[in-house]
Structure formats: C-alpha cells, structure tokens
Scaffold this active site. Structure first.
Site: not given
Ligand code: M6R
Length: 611
Positions: A2, A32, A80, A106-107, A484, A488, A491, A507, A606
């Site tokens: 949010c 957000r 969100w 937000n929360g 990582e 990517k 997501e 395995h 985010k």
């Molecule tokens: O702001 P942060 O680095 O703490 O965020 C952690 C994760 O939410 C963030 O890295 C998330 O996995 C990304 N969207 C991945 O691309």
C-alpha cells in the site's frame, strides 16, 4: 504494501489541480501495491469528495476523473490487499458514518474484529471487509464524546494493535492532514507553503527533498506551513533536528526513456556501483573492525536481500574465516535461541522497512546482539534501530524486482568483508589489494556485461517464454546467484524456477528434466569450474536446454551448451555481482515476451510491511 500520499497547501500553491498532483505522486508509489486506488479531497468550498475503485492507478484515475478535482488538501492510496479482497468497496479511503472523516492506511490492525464489534454495539455501521474502516469510526466515536479531532485521534490510536502508517482528513478541520506511524513506513515532505505525508520519499520528490522520516509511535498533523509531531509519550518532537535533505533527484524516480523502471534500474547498475564505491567511508571501517573481532556473525534478510546475505556468509566463512550463518528473516527461530551478546547480526534490507527483517532485528536486540544494517534508505526503520548502519547508494529503486539494490548490497558487503579479512590477517595485504582493485573495476565490467548480453537475453527470452519451469544450478558462490536468478524469473515472468547446488540436482530435481527443459548453469573461475562440467553432461544427456552463464574463455563449458551468457573473467569472490546481470535481463525480456508488466508483478509489493 500500500502506498499513501497526502498533500496540504496554504492557499493555491500547486499549479495543477490537486487531483492531478495526487495521481502523479501516487504513480511513484504504485510499486507498493496496485489492486485498487482512491482519493479523498477537501474542496475549496469545504466539501469532502471521496472516489475509489478496484484497478490500477491509470485506469481508475481515468474512470473516476481524478484530474477534475481540486481542493486545499487531499489523501490518496494505492492498495495491496490484506483484509478483504480487491474491490471498489474495500479500496481506500474509508469513511465514518457521517462521511466526515476519510482514512488511508498501510498495515494491519490486529484487533480490528474486536473493535468493530464494540463500535457496532455503539451504533456504527460498516460497509467494507477491511480493518482500516474501524479507524474512521473510532475517531468519529471519540469525537462524538466531545473530543477535538486530534485528541480523538490520539485516543483512537491507543486502542489499535498492529502495524500501521495512516493518514486521515476531517471535513470539520479543513486545513490539516493527521498521521500516525507504527512499524509501517511514513515520511513527511516539507515544501514552501505545501506539506506532504507519504509512504516513501519518491512520491513527492518533484516538490521537495526536505524530509522527516517518522519513527514508531509518532503521531501528528501537517498544515500548509506547519508540521506537528508528538512522540509516543506525548512529547513534542523538535523537527529542526530531524529534517534531512535527500540527494535523490526527481529524475531518478522517473523512467528516463526506458519502457520500464526495471530495465532502467538494470542499466543503472554501473552508476549505482560507482556511487556505492564513492560512498564508502568510516562506517565501513568501523563495521569491518566489529566483524573482525566477532566470534560469530549472523546475517538476515528477505527475498533478494537474503540472497545477498548468502553471498556474504560465504565470504565471511571463506575469506575472513569468521563463522557466519545466514537465515531468512521470517525464520528467526532457526538461530534465535543461540544468539548471544558476543554475536553480530547483519540485517540486509534495501527498503530498511521489511517487517520480517525488522522483527528479527528487534528480537536479536533484546538479546543484546550487536546489529549492523545494510540499507538503501537513509533513516529507515532497520538502520535506525541498529547499532551501526551502512548504506548502498543505488538511488531509488521503483521496479518491484530488486536489481541494482542487490548488486550494490553484494558490492558493499564484499568490501566490508575483505576489509575485515585484512584486519584479521586471514588474507595477505597483497590479496586484499587485488580484491579491492577487482571491486573497483566492477562498474566498468557491469557496463560490458549489459552490452554483451542484452541482445542474447532478448533472443533467449523468446523460447523461455514458452517454458513452464527452469532450473538454475551452480556450485559454491554461484548458488546464491542461481537462487537470485530463479527468483527474478519466477516473480516477473511467472515461470516456475528453482535453484539448486549443481551437485544436488542428481538427488531429485533431475527427475523433472526432459528434452527442452531449461537448465541455467552459473560457472565462475573457481575450484568448481571443471567439476560442474559433469553436471552439465548429466542434464545434456537428458535433452535439457543448456544455458551457461560463465566467464570469457571457459571453452569447455561453452562446448557443452546451447547458449552462453559471457562476463569478463574476474576473481570469483567478486563474480556474483556480474553474473546476476544476464539473469536480470533474461527475466525482464521473458516477462515482456509474455506481455506482463515487469514493474508490477501480480500479488507482489516492493516493500513488505506485514508479517
Ligand atoms: O526491502 P528489502 O530488501 O528488505 O526487501 C526484501 C524482499 O521483499 C525483496 O528483496 C523482494 O524479494 C524483491 N521483490 C525481489 O526482487
């Protein structure tokens, strides 16, 4: 999780209509959350107008005519969903029974059911499924008992349990926006006869770069020319000590000709790395010394930041010879019990606000563990609650998928760990010098990696877009890079992607491999470079589509592969920073081929400020 924006002006300061400006600011917060949108404005003749709907900002603002509305002040929200599905009714702002108070939040209010029941008994009626709506009614309820709006707000806040950043307006006090923060982020922007309150700085950067980052428990209000903040115990906060000038420019939060923020941010990596290098100062030295004398170092983060901690863990164990243990921040209990005051915890978070990581920090703090924060956002919650904070200088990252913040996190952590290895004497001065010089060359190399691999990433993306699953394999330091890379692709291109140590693939995971199944191997110039060839052969024998991401000159691997991403040959300790880039590009272009918006992947936000 949010995005909130509130704007109040003293007279007509904005050249455009307030609705248009709110929409523009909200656009900068779209990362957000983007399932529903709304605003509330107090017009110049004192009317409260509330408009909201399910959908993304551009569509909703067209549909509801954001641009037609003007007024002295307003709040807006991009959602969100947590409580209640995305719908017109659940969209924010939420109002009280009399349509006088409008709230954005937000929360999560944990005790909202209990409060809702109490308020219902007192005659309030609710129309949404959200926890937020109770806030408007709670304030209304206190007002009905004779309290002024601010006192009613303070009383209401005392009843809320949970995480919140919220802002509200009251038609009966048409010159101010009230706000409160507990756990979820909220910042104030101070302009000339115009003030802002927002979930994040980029929202209002176009208008001011003077900010106050609110702390937990703070509550207050803004008018066109005044900021009033009270602490948890009611003491008035001295604003002059809290104002920060941020060096981000509004352009940094714009696409600058790129079709998406993510692509822009991938291309910004050389610059982000050089800026992070230029920003290395005394804090880095201090942290390196703390690490060098630590008995054990624990590292925590979520998502991409967790992957950065895995690289740091490897370097701490192998370069600095300091026992290191990395854990996902929501899994605090993995090591929580054994943490002691002799340990150091490094918390990595680009936003500095991820609740899981913040909670891990708070729990470790209770055990007197020394906390070091690595973040990209100055004064955010995690750095503020840590004993020492070191910042990456990646600039604002708007794309939901972390790219430049990952490479800069790894860069900074690597620098710190090399320094601590040097202090400890676990590497020679000569070795340290070579490693620093490798790191210094990375901005230039990162530029090469982008230019060499972008076309190939586009090409491979055409075929990748048709796949259901992919494996990312590597050994040693290449494992977190594979993780990582897989994250990517998952997501933003919605392709099931998993990463394994290459040796582990036989395995179990190999059972899924059939002709055409994509397997991406990350190979550094290290002790595993030849060992991994056997793993490639195993996959090749089953008809896998072999994509290799390796250093220039690794001809043995090239021979076994269908496609090759090439990077300059660097010391393997610093190689993760380069090898992730082709994977970022591949995920981006695959998402494009599939017709998705890589900046706003479904179901994601985010900054995750709910546990
Ligand atoms: O702001 P942060 O680095 O703490 O965020 C952690 C994760 O939410 C963030 O890295 C998330 O996995 C990304 N969207 C991945 O691309």
């Amino acid at each position: 999780m949010c995005g909130i924006i509130g704007i109040v002006q003293k007279g007509k300061i904005l050249k455009k209509k307030l609705g248009t400006v709110l929409r523009g600011c909200l656009k900068n917060l779209e990362y957000r959350g983007y399932d529903s949108v709304g605003f509330a404005i107090i017009t110049w003749n004192g009317e409260l107008v509330v408009r909201k709907s399910k959908g993304k900002i551009d569509d909703v603002s067209r549909k509801l005519g954001f641009d037609d509305y003007d007024g002295v002040l307003g709040i807006a929200h991009t959602r969100w969903a947590t409580h209640g599905k995305p719908s017109d009714i659940n969209a924010h702002p939420h109002v009280d029974c009399k349509n006088t108070i409008a709230v954005v939040h937000n929360g999560i209010i944990e005790n909202y059911q209990e409060l809702k029941e109490k308020l219902k008994e007192r005659g309030h009626f609710f129309i949404s499924e959200t926890d937020t709506e109770i806030i408007a009614h709670l304030i209304e309820d206190y007002k009905s008992r004779g309290y002024d709006t601010f006192t009613a707000f303070k009383k209401a806040i005392k009843e809320l349990k949970g995480a919140y950043a919220l802002a509200f307006i009251d038609k009966e006090v048409p010159d101010r926006i009230y706000f409160a923060r507990n756990t979820s982020p909220l910042v104030i922007g101070l302009g000339k006869n115009i003030m802002f309150v927002s979930s994040d700085i980029p929202a209002f950067l176009e208008y001011t770069n003077r900010v106050i980052v609110l702390q937990d428990g703070e509550i207050g209000y803004i008018t066109g020319d005044e900021v009033h903040i009270e602490g948890i115990d009611g003491t008035i906060v001295d604003k002059s000590k809290r104002i920060r000038i941020v060096d981000w420019t509004p352009e940094m939060a714009k696409k600058a000709g790129y079709p998406h923020f993510m692509l822009k941010e991938i291309h910004e990596q050389p610059l982000a790395l050089s800026s992070t290098l230029a920003g290395i100062g005394v804090e880095v030295e201090k942290l390196a010394e703390v690490l060098a004398s630590a008995q054990r170092v624990f590292l925590t983060g979520a998502g991409t930041s967790y992957h950065a901690t895995l690289i740091a863990e490897y370097l701490l164990n192998n370069l600095a010879e300091i026992p290191a243990f990395s854990f996902i921040s929501s899994e605090y209990n993995r090591y929580g019990k054994i943490l002691t005051k002799n340990d150091v915890l490094i918390a990595v978070s680009q936003s500095g606000e991820t609740i899981d990581t913040l909670m891990a920090v708070r729990r470790a703090k209770k055990k007197n563990v020394f906390i070091a924060a690595i973040s990209n956002v100055i004064d955010s919650a995690i750095p503020r609650e840590s004993n020492i904070a070191v910042y990456t200088r990646a600039g604002p990252e708007i794309g939901v998928a972390a790219t430049k913040t990952f490479t800069t996190q790894v860069f900074l952590l690597s620098w710190i760990i090399i320094k601590s290895a040097q202090i400890k004497g676990s590497i020679t001065e000569e070795e340290a010098k070579t490693l620093y010089s490798s790191l210094r060359r990375l901005p230039e190399y990162a530029r090469n990696v982008i230019s060499i691999n972008e076309f190939l990433a586009k090409k491979i993306a055409q075929d990748m877009a048709g796949k259901q699953s992919a494996y990312y394999l590597g050994r040693g330091l290449a494992v977190p890079v594979s993780m990582e890379g897989a994250l990517k692709l998952k997501e933003i291109a919605y392709i099931h992607a998993e990463a394994y140590p290459a040796g582990e693939s036989k395995h179990g995971p190999i059972a899924l491999v059939e002709p055409g199944f994509p397997v991406l191997f990350t190979i550094f110039d290290d002790e595993y470079r030849d060992l991994i060839l056997a793993n490639i052969e195993e996959m090749k024998a089953r008809g896998a589509w072999i994509i290799v991401n390796t250093f220039e000159g690794n001809e043995k691997a090239v021979k076994l592969s269908n496609n090759v991403f090439k990077t300059p040959r660097v010391q393997h300790w610093v190689a993760p920073i380069l090898h992730i880039i082709p994977y970022q590009l591949l995920a981006y272009y695959t998402s494009i081929v599939k017709g998705y918006d890589p900046d706003k992947p479904r179901n994601l936000a985010k900054t995750v400020t709910v546990e």
